[in-house]
Design an enzyme around this catalytic site. Sequence first.
Site, PDB file in Angstrom:
ATOM      1  N   CYS A  99      32.942  54.029 -44.032  1.00 31.02           N
ATOM      2  CA  CYS A  99      33.747  55.322 -43.990  1.00 31.02           C
ATOM      3  C   CYS A  99      33.260  56.110 -45.567  1.00 31.02           C
ATOM      4  O   CYS A  99      34.357  55.723 -46.590  1.00 31.02           O
ATOM      5  CB  CYS A  99      35.431  55.760 -44.219  1.00 31.02           C
ATOM      6  N   HIS A 141      34.659  57.719 -34.990  1.00 24.96           N
ATOM      7  CA  HIS A 141      35.219  57.342 -36.195  1.00 24.96           C
ATOM      8  C   HIS A 141      34.700  58.799 -36.755  1.00 24.96           C
ATOM      9  O   HIS A 141      36.083  59.529 -37.027  1.00 24.96           O
ATOM     10  CB  HIS A 141      33.766  56.638 -37.000  1.00 24.96           C
ATOM     11  N   GLU A 142      34.335  59.893 -36.457  1.00 15.64           N
ATOM     12  CA  GLU A 142      33.843  61.027 -37.139  1.00 15.64           C
ATOM     13  C   GLU A 142      35.121  61.629 -36.691  1.00 15.64           C
ATOM     14  O   GLU A 142      36.163  62.580 -36.843  1.00 15.64           O
ATOM     15  CB  GLU A 142      32.590  61.360 -37.429  1.00 15.64           C
ATOM     16  N   HIS A 145      38.558  61.738 -37.786  1.00 13.74           N
ATOM     17  CA  HIS A 145      38.940  62.633 -38.943  1.00 13.74           C
ATOM     18  C   HIS A 145      39.983  63.753 -37.917  1.00 13.74           C
ATOM     19  O   HIS A 145      40.359  64.141 -39.360  1.00 13.74           O
ATOM     20  CB  HIS A 145      37.360  62.887 -39.798  1.00 13.74           C
TER      21      HIS A 145
END
Length: 176
Positions: A99, A141-142, A145
């Site tokens: 990341c 993953h994105e 956030h």
Amino acid sequence: MIRDVLRMGDPRLLQRSVEVGHFGTPELAALLQDMRDTMAHLNGAGLAAPQIGVGLRMVIFGVKANPRYPDAEEVPDTVLINPILEPLSDDMEEGWEGCLSVPGMRGWVPRWQRLRYWGFDEKGLRFSREVSDFHARVVQHECDHLLGILYPMRMRDLSRFGYTDIIFPDSAPDEE
């Protein structure tokens, strides 16, 4: 413009993002261009607005030939705003992740293997895709956030978390 990427420990990375309400604006276009410039500069596979200190529910991602992910399948360049993710099975897959907000490190992270995501592009057009494997991992993953979640928070085994140059000593230097 290349923006500074917030790093793990910054409390802004732990906040939930708010929905984008207006599409096709000059401000949205400028923010997306800054995100693209920043991601390209750092050889990222994706970038979420909160990583550059903007608490909006928007991510970009895409992978062609990337030195940080030499074995990864291609993922189309995508702008995803106000996303919703839906797992398509109970199958989970673990894999290495890095990341831009956790520079120089990698961790072994479980993710849904197959999912459907939908949301809006920068013009406000709704779209959806069914994806699997690396593409599914990048999206999850994105989008984490946007919920204030960093990948180490998803890990089951911290013995599989460490510096990239130690875990992968024969690989190219990591430019996270």
